[in-house]
Design an enzyme around this catalytic site. Sequence first.
Site, short mmCIF file in Angstrom:
data_model
loop_
_atom_site.label_atom_id
_atom_site.label_comp_id
_atom_site.label_asym_id
_atom_site.label_seq_id
_atom_site.Cartn_x
_atom_site.Cartn_y
_atom_site.Cartn_z
N GLY A 46 25.61 27.42 38.96
CA GLY A 46 24.73 28.57 38.76
C GLY A 46 25.51 29.85 38.92
O GLY A 46 26.60 29.85 39.49
N GLN A 51 27.07 38.61 40.58
CA GLN A 51 28.36 38.01 40.91
C GLN A 51 29.45 38.39 39.91
O GLN A 51 30.63 38.15 40.18
CB GLN A 51 28.24 36.48 40.99
N CYS A 94 29.26 28.81 47.43
CA CYS A 94 28.98 29.98 46.60
C CYS A 94 30.29 30.50 46.04
O CYS A 94 31.27 30.64 46.78
CB CYS A 94 28.31 31.07 47.45
N LEU A 95 30.31 30.79 44.75
CA LEU A 95 31.53 31.29 44.11
C LEU A 95 31.96 32.63 44.70
O LEU A 95 33.13 32.99 44.60
CB LEU A 95 31.31 31.42 42.60
N HIS A 136 18.96 29.48 45.40
CA HIS A 136 20.21 30.16 45.77
C HIS A 136 20.45 31.38 44.87
O HIS A 136 20.83 32.46 45.34
CB HIS A 136 21.35 29.13 45.65
N GLU A 137 20.18 31.23 43.57
CA GLU A 137 20.42 32.34 42.62
C GLU A 137 19.41 33.47 42.79
O GLU A 137 19.77 34.65 42.72
CB GLU A 137 20.40 31.83 41.17
N HIS A 140 20.42 35.62 45.49
CA HIS A 140 21.44 36.60 45.07
C HIS A 140 20.77 37.84 44.47
O HIS A 140 21.22 38.97 44.72
CB HIS A 140 22.36 36.01 44.00
O1 GNR Z 1 28.48 26.28 42.01
C1 GNR Z 1 27.64 26.34 42.90
N1 GNR Z 1 27.25 25.22 43.52
C2 GNR Z 1 26.17 25.16 44.39
C3 GNR Z 1 26.04 24.03 45.19
C4 GNR Z 1 24.98 23.93 46.06
C5 GNR Z 1 24.05 24.93 46.12
C6 GNR Z 1 24.17 26.06 45.35
C7 GNR Z 1 25.23 26.18 44.49
S1 GNR Z 1 25.38 27.58 43.49
C8 GNR Z 1 27.11 27.66 43.30
C9 GNR Z 1 27.51 28.78 42.37
C10 GNR Z 1 27.07 30.11 42.94
O2 GNR Z 1 27.61 30.66 43.84
N2 GNR Z 1 25.99 30.62 42.42
O3 GNR Z 1 25.49 31.77 42.92
NI NI Z 2 26.19 31.91 44.99
#
Ligand code: GNR
Ligand code: NI
Length: 151
Positions: A46, A51, A94-95, A136-137, A140
């Site tokens: 995601g 980001q 998270c990236l 999660h997104e 953000h």
């Molecule tokens: O690549 C991602 N893997 C992930 C694994 C578990 C829960 C959430 C994520 S999102 C993350 C990419 C990211 O930082 N998206 O904002």
């Molecule tokens: Ni993230």
Amino acid sequence: MTIRPLVILPDPLLRTVSDVVAHADGATKALIDDMFETMYDAPGVGLAAVQVGVTARIVTMDASRGDDEKQPLALINPEIIWSSDALNEYEEGCLSIPEFYGVVTRPTKVGVRFLDLDGKVLEREMDGLAATVIQHEIDHLNGKLFIDHLS
Ligand code: GNR
Ligand code: NI
């Protein structure tokens, strides 16, 4: 299409509340194309626009596994409209927070309302990895990070 540089903690941009997208236009389409390229290159499941430095309420995701067919999904102004009482634990990364992982508890299933690139209102039920990722997104988009959920 271009891979855009990722915004990394402690960049204060990650604490910004992103803006509602009023009209998806050509720039929105180009941004989404770049977000997919950046997300797949990372690789990530995601990505929120913030980001890559754009504080607009736009998410790309693909929760397909391994060799399964790709399932790219772009969501504009996504909102959780319901969530299950049942909770799920998932080890998140998270990236924007390289090489850090932690177990987060979130609802197992969620209903999501969003706009597609044509401005059409869509609703999707998500579970499994997709449910975790969309929550999660959307965090953000509200300046929240998964580390905020850790005790
Ligand atoms: O690549 C991602 N893997 C992930 C694994 C578990 C829960 C959430 C994520 S999102 C993350 C990419 C990211 O930082 N998206 O904002
Ligand atoms: Ni993230």
